[in-house]
Design a protein around this motif. Sequence first.
Motif, mmCIF file in Angstrom:
data_model
loop_
_atom_site.group_PDB
_atom_site.id
_atom_site.type_symbol
_atom_site.label_atom_id
_atom_site.label_comp_id
_atom_site.label_asym_id
_atom_site.label_seq_id
_atom_site.Cartn_x
_atom_site.Cartn_y
_atom_site.Cartn_z
ATOM 1 N N ARG A 9 134.672 4.367 42.234
ATOM 2 C CA ARG A 9 134.881 5.687 42.836
ATOM 3 C C ARG A 9 133.717 6.064 43.747
ATOM 4 O O ARG A 9 133.907 6.601 44.850
ATOM 5 C CB ARG A 9 135.036 6.711 41.718
ATOM 6 N N VAL A 44 142.550 4.506 33.275
ATOM 7 C CA VAL A 44 142.165 5.728 33.986
ATOM 8 C C VAL A 44 143.316 6.717 33.919
ATOM 9 O O VAL A 44 144.491 6.337 34.044
ATOM 10 C CB VAL A 44 141.812 5.413 35.451
ATOM 11 N N THR A 81 143.797 11.069 38.037
ATOM 12 C CA THR A 81 142.588 10.487 38.642
ATOM 13 C C THR A 81 142.925 9.190 39.364
ATOM 14 O O THR A 81 142.429 8.913 40.463
ATOM 15 C CB THR A 81 141.528 10.236 37.565
ATOM 16 N N PHE A 140 142.631 8.279 43.372
ATOM 17 C CA PHE A 140 141.888 7.099 43.797
ATOM 18 C C PHE A 140 142.738 6.220 44.713
ATOM 19 O O PHE A 140 142.274 5.743 45.755
ATOM 20 C CB PHE A 140 141.439 6.315 42.556
#
Length: 551
Positions: free
Chosen positions: A22, A149, A153, A157
């Motif tokens: 990230r 994840v 999120t 991404f």
Amino acid sequence: MGPALGVLLLAATPVRPFAEERLLLDRRLETLRRILPDAANPAADVALVNDLARAAAMGLDVRARAPLETATQGDVPVDVVGNARFAEIDRFFRQVALSPRLIDVESVRLSAGTGDSVRVVALLHFAYRPARAPLPPPPEGLRARLGDVARPTADAFLRDQALALAKSETVAALRRTRRNPRLFLSELAAIVRDRPVVLKEATVGEEFMIRGLTVGEGPMRALESRLERGFFRVSEVLIARAGACHRFEAHGRSPVVGIEAELPLPAVDDAFRADDGPCMVDRDPAAVASVRGPPVKSAARGRASPPPRGPLTLRLRDMDLADVFFVLHLLTGKGFVVDEDVRGRISVDLSQVGLDDVLAQLARVGLAVSPPGPLRRVSRGATAVAVPASSGEGTAVTFALKRAPLADVVAVMADGDPSLPPLPRSAAGRLTIWAREARLSDVRAAVAQVLSAGGAASGDSDPPAAGPAAPPERRLLVPADELSMGEFQLAGVASSGEGWTAFAYAPTGVLNAYRRGSHLADGSVADVQSTDALLANDEGPVRVLLPDMPR
């Protein structure tokens, strides 16, 4: 073995923690955002252009137009207008090319500005990515690597990965197609440098156009060849005679180079002029006076020939009076300072005489020449006073100036030796100086005498307040070896006892001297005699006769 090895390599590839992935993606997006923003920001684009202009030491009027958008790409057009030196304009566009922000230069127009500056008008484009532009799918297999994840999120991404991919592809495409005029400017300067050329206008966009003036057939042919053999892809060159000059207009395409290309800019000054002043023909009015000496007597049979009175023989036709003293300077090495009022044309036919004999004959047409000294002053109607000789060694200088502005002469002398007492910087009028290896202090004394006779006081007086500075005086001059055979018109021949020298005027009125073996643009001077000059090239000889003495 192949598929199995691929699986093993994929399995062996280390996977970074998501937090690190990230962080790397955020850094990449920030870099891409500086290159290609996510929305239009005209104020920031204008501020960037002003920063680039300040870095190039120039001021610009910068105005953004309304943004333009398509489904996939946005664009902020920015108009740029200003006046600067040619080198500053080149430096500005180098800053534009090196800027991290993607800037495309659609067009540039250069023309004569105020003073000795160049006016530049340009249209720049600042690309951005519209918020509503569609995103490509994320890289294959990436979602599977985000199994641990949280879905929101992971979705963010994947969306940012797709955005980074889309921006990278757009940036690569824009970099391949963006334009910058640096090669055009460098080639333009190379064309003008060391050539009798001034430019009226130059534009570059999808195609280029260059319009200007040059003088002489030889320089015109050389310019046309240089245009066609350089970086430009020339489609046509139009030429038309305009008085002493040739007007030219060239069209074609200019290649674009990468931002890291080393493009040294040849030094050029005053490349653009709005008027036709550089084509001015500096010749005196056509009223002609004549000076003819007695014929040389042949010896009677049985008697010795009478001794010549001197080594000089002059056969000059329709020559400016100031240029007659150039001929005398060239033959004798003596220096002359000629007042501005010494104007008119003269034809001279004197054989085997001394310098004083020549000057005595010129006095018959109203010229006054000072007694011998370091330099001799020539005026019309004024009392001739000897130029005093200075003491000491002094700086040796050579001047070959015909009717140069007095203010420029004073400035050159001040630069040559700042220790000499200053002369008025605001001196008006013009002066002709022919001097070789003379002491600068002697030249200064002669100039001071001219200024004193004209009512100017010595001293470092400041010029009066004035309006905008006029562009520096510039004339297009054809070097002696670039005059063509077709332009060679014999204005005189002269001798000091060691062979003959021919004299011919260039198109703008500069008198050039030629001896046997001198080069021309398309040939050479094969011989000079008392009645003619023989020119030659690959096509054969051409004899140019000296005109008859007017009756």
